[in-house]
Design a protein around this motif. Sequence first.
Motif, PDB file in Angstrom:
ATOM      1  N   ASN A   1       0.785  -1.245   0.000  1.00 52.56           N
ATOM      2  CA  ASN A   1       0.000   0.000   0.000  1.00 52.56           C
ATOM      3  C   ASN A   1       0.812   1.288   0.000  1.00 52.56           C
ATOM      4  OD1 ASN A   1      -2.845  -1.154   0.477  1.00 52.56           O
ATOM      5  ND2 ASN A   1      -1.675  -2.089   2.139  1.00 52.56           N
ATOM      6  N   TYR A   2       2.142   1.219  -0.169  1.00 59.70           N
ATOM      7  CA  TYR A   2       2.961   2.420   0.036  1.00 59.70           C
ATOM      8  C   TYR A   2       2.586   3.578  -0.887  1.00 59.70           C
ATOM      9  CZ  TYR A   2       5.521   0.669  -4.020  1.00 59.70           C
ATOM     10  OH  TYR A   2       5.862   0.206  -5.265  1.00 59.70           O
ATOM     11  N   SER A   3       2.067   3.300  -2.069  1.00 59.02           N
ATOM     12  CA  SER A   3       1.736   4.400  -2.977  1.00 59.02           C
ATOM     13  C   SER A   3       0.403   5.053  -2.645  1.00 59.02           C
ATOM     14  CB  SER A   3       1.713   3.914  -4.429  1.00 59.02           C
ATOM     15  OG  SER A   3       0.674   2.976  -4.623  1.00 59.02           O
ATOM     16  N   ALA A   4      -0.426   4.368  -1.858  1.00 58.72           N
ATOM     17  CA  ALA A   4      -1.755   4.905  -1.538  1.00 58.72           C
ATOM     18  C   ALA A   4      -1.883   5.371  -0.096  1.00 58.72           C
ATOM     19  CB  ALA A   4      -2.826   3.857  -1.834  1.00 58.72           C
ATOM     20  N   LEU A   5      -1.241   4.657   0.821  1.00 61.01           N
ATOM     21  CA  LEU A   5      -1.356   4.978   2.250  1.00 61.01           C
ATOM     22  C   LEU A   5      -0.015   5.492   2.752  1.00 61.01           C
ATOM     23  CD1 LEU A   5      -3.348   1.836   3.515  1.00 61.01           C
ATOM     24  CD2 LEU A   5      -4.236   4.007   2.619  1.00 61.01           C
ATOM     25  N   ARG A   6       0.007   6.712   3.269  1.00 63.46           N
ATOM     26  CA  ARG A   6       1.264   7.349   3.681  1.00 63.46           C
ATOM     27  C   ARG A   6       1.329   7.644   5.172  1.00 63.46           C
ATOM     28  NH1 ARG A   6       3.070   9.770  -1.186  1.00 63.46           N
ATOM     29  NH2 ARG A   6       2.948   8.065  -2.697  1.00 63.46           N
ATOM     30  N   LEU A   7       0.224   7.474   5.896  1.00 67.67           N
ATOM     31  CA  LEU A   7       0.188   7.874   7.304  1.00 67.67           C
ATOM     32  C   LEU A   7       0.200   6.658   8.221  1.00 67.67           C
ATOM     33  CD1 LEU A   7      -2.536  10.670   7.094  1.00 67.67           C
ATOM     34  CD2 LEU A   7      -0.039  10.926   7.020  1.00 67.67           C
ATOM     35  N   PRO A   8       0.982   6.704   9.305  1.00 64.27           N
ATOM     36  CA  PRO A   8       0.987   5.592  10.254  1.00 64.27           C
ATOM     37  C   PRO A   8      -0.394   5.238  10.781  1.00 64.27           C
ATOM     38  CG  PRO A   8       2.829   7.049  10.696  1.00 64.27           C
ATOM     39  CD  PRO A   8       1.992   7.730   9.648  1.00 64.27           C
ATOM     40  N   LYS A   9      -1.271   6.244  10.960  1.00 60.80           N
ATOM     41  CA  LYS A   9      -2.597   5.952  11.506  1.00 60.80           C
ATOM     42  C   LYS A   9      -3.409   5.075  10.562  1.00 60.80           C
ATOM     43  CE  LYS A   9      -4.931  10.177   9.844  1.00 60.80           C
ATOM     44  NZ  LYS A   9      -5.657  11.411  10.268  1.00 60.80           N
ATOM     45  N   GLU A  10      -3.141   5.171   9.255  1.00 56.39           N
ATOM     46  CA  GLU A  10      -3.862   4.338   8.298  1.00 56.39           C
ATOM     47  C   GLU A  10      -3.456   2.876   8.433  1.00 56.39           C
ATOM     48  OE1 GLU A  10      -4.623   7.183   4.497  1.00 56.39           O
ATOM     49  OE2 GLU A  10      -2.514   6.873   5.022  1.00 56.39           O
ATOM     50  N   TYR A  11      -2.187   2.639   8.662  1.00 59.31           N
ATOM     51  CA  TYR A  11      -1.704   1.271   8.864  1.00 59.31           C
ATOM     52  C   TYR A  11      -2.116   0.743  10.232  1.00 59.31           C
ATOM     53  CZ  TYR A  11       1.009   1.799   4.613  1.00 59.31           C
ATOM     54  OH  TYR A  11       1.380   1.986   3.301  1.00 59.31           O
ATOM     55  N   ALA A  12      -2.087   1.608  11.240  1.00 61.40           N
ATOM     56  CA  ALA A  12      -2.515   1.199  12.576  1.00 61.40           C
ATOM     57  C   ALA A  12      -3.966   0.731  12.553  1.00 61.40           C
ATOM     58  CB  ALA A  12      -2.340   2.350  13.555  1.00 61.40           C
ATOM     59  N   ALA A  13      -4.811   1.425  11.787  1.00 58.06           N
ATOM     60  CA  ALA A  13      -6.217   1.026  11.685  1.00 58.06           C
ATOM     61  C   ALA A  13      -6.343  -0.356  11.060  1.00 58.06           C
ATOM     62  CB  ALA A  13      -6.996   2.050  10.865  1.00 58.06           C
ATOM     63  N   LEU A  14      -5.524  -0.660  10.062  1.00 60.37           N
ATOM     64  CA  LEU A  14      -5.565  -1.977   9.427  1.00 60.37           C
ATOM     65  C   LEU A  14      -5.082  -3.076  10.369  1.00 60.37           C
ATOM     66  CD1 LEU A  14      -4.172  -1.050   5.885  1.00 60.37           C
ATOM     67  CD2 LEU A  14      -6.535  -1.620   6.483  1.00 60.37           C
ATOM     68  N   LEU A  15      -4.222  -2.705  11.313  1.00 56.51           N
ATOM     69  CA  LEU A  15      -3.677  -3.666  12.270  1.00 56.51           C
ATOM     70  C   LEU A  15      -4.470  -3.713  13.577  1.00 56.51           C
ATOM     71  CD1 LEU A  15       0.082  -2.769  11.730  1.00 56.51           C
ATOM     72  CD2 LEU A  15      -1.002  -4.932  11.081  1.00 56.51           C
ATOM     73  N   TYR A  16      -5.488  -2.844  13.690  1.00 55.90           N
ATOM     74  CA  TYR A  16      -6.346  -2.780  14.887  1.00 55.90           C
ATOM     75  C   TYR A  16      -5.557  -2.428  16.143  1.00 55.90           C
ATOM     76  CZ  TYR A  16      -9.654  -5.041  11.762  1.00 55.90           C
ATOM     77  OH  TYR A  16     -10.473  -5.335  10.687  1.00 55.90           O
ATOM     78  N   ILE A  17      -4.597  -1.494  15.980  1.00 55.73           N
ATOM     79  CA  ILE A  17      -3.867  -0.966  17.130  1.00 55.73           C
ATOM     80  C   ILE A  17      -3.826   0.550  16.980  1.00 55.73           C
ATOM     81  CG2 ILE A  17      -2.448  -3.030  17.455  1.00 55.73           C
ATOM     82  CD1 ILE A  17      -0.163  -1.621  16.019  1.00 55.73           C
ATOM     83  N   THR A  18      -3.355   1.231  18.020  1.00 55.93           N
ATOM     84  CA  THR A  18      -3.288   2.691  17.953  1.00 55.93           C
ATOM     85  C   THR A  18      -2.018   3.119  17.219  1.00 55.93           C
ATOM     86  OG1 THR A  18      -2.055   2.958  20.017  1.00 55.93           O
ATOM     87  CG2 THR A  18      -4.482   2.833  20.169  1.00 55.93           C
ATOM     88  N   PRO A  19      -2.018   4.306  16.630  1.00 57.08           N
ATOM     89  CA  PRO A  19      -0.792   4.811  15.992  1.00 57.08           C
ATOM     90  C   PRO A  19       0.385   4.898  16.958  1.00 57.08           C
ATOM     91  CG  PRO A  19      -2.688   6.102  15.294  1.00 57.08           C
ATOM     92  CD  PRO A  19      -3.170   5.198  16.393  1.00 57.08           C
ATOM     93  N   ASN A  20       0.111   5.278  18.211  1.00 57.87           N
ATOM     94  CA  ASN A  20       1.192   5.365  19.192  1.00 57.87           C
ATOM     95  C   ASN A  20       1.817   4.003  19.461  1.00 57.87           C
ATOM     96  OD1 ASN A  20       0.938   8.107  19.473  1.00 57.87           O
ATOM     97  ND2 ASN A  20      -0.347   8.010  21.302  1.00 57.87           N
ATOM     98  N   HIS A  21       0.967   2.977  19.537  1.00 54.36           N
ATOM     99  CA  HIS A  21       1.461   1.612  19.756  1.00 54.36           C
ATOM    100  C   HIS A  21       2.326   1.172  18.578  1.00 54.36           C
ATOM    101  CE1 HIS A  21       0.435  -2.890  20.682  1.00 54.36           C
ATOM    102  NE2 HIS A  21       1.704  -2.599  20.876  1.00 54.36           N
TER     103      HIS A  21
END
Length: 289
Positions: A194-214
């Motif tokens: 997803n690197y070309s579409a998703l650039r923010l840690p919070k977007e990946y955190a949502a996919l992993l069901y954890i918080t961006p801080n975690h």
Amino acid sequence: MTSKIPVIAQCTVTNSLQLGGLMVEELTVYLARNKDLVFPHRHNFYHFILFTEGSGRHSIDFEQFEIEPWQFYFMSPGQIHTWDFGDDVAGFVVNFDRDFFKTFLLRPEYVHNFSFFSGLVKDEVFVLEESERAAVLHIFARLLNNVDDLDFARVSLLYLFHVLEKQRHLPKAQDKNLYNHTLLRNFIDLIEVNYSALRLPKEYAALLYITPNHLNALSKEFLGFSAGELIRDRVVLEAKRLLVIHDYAVSEIAYELNFNDNSYFTKFFKKATGLTPDEFRRSMDITQK
């Protein structure tokens, strides 16, 4: 956009007598057969080398390394590779297909748990400790003598991978906390897709069901980079890969990587590398001649 960096299939570099998705060979023999393979290229298979002696240099995804005795390097499919080895190099080379462990392991992706198959260049090149050298040479000797016994070869390779991972003295917390290690592996896999579409840690955190801080804390603790840096570095890497294909305009690359405009892409790239895209392209012209 189709990459024109050649993708090398294993059948083009492998001794035809070695079948089953595996090649194990002395490095001098391999290089004599593939002496012209010095241009930038990718593999569609896993590849690693142990240098027992010699000189020269090689690069993986644009990071250069000087050869030294007992150096290993590992490469995963898709990474860009160039090399300039001296005539004095010796050692061993192993190539194996993506599906080599598929019928052998309940979870073939298990090999990704080894740090040197992370896809991060910083983990892929290291020197074998003196205490392990005799044991590793013994493994290679047995592999060379039993390369047609694929189950034996699979067991031997996994044993070699465990020996190498143990000697790297990785943080014990990483070994003990399988959950966190799995999260990070999944994070890296998600970036790759997803690197070309998703650039923010919070977007990946949502996919992993954890918080961006975690996610950021785990990334810094175990990988030494923030989550944002890992995402950015993957985008920069792909930009570099595309820039060495001279048929593509910088504006085309910006569009391929989902930047709103060419100027924003240029600022992004220069902030990360210290060079504009055109300056990087010119520098590669010099280093690859």
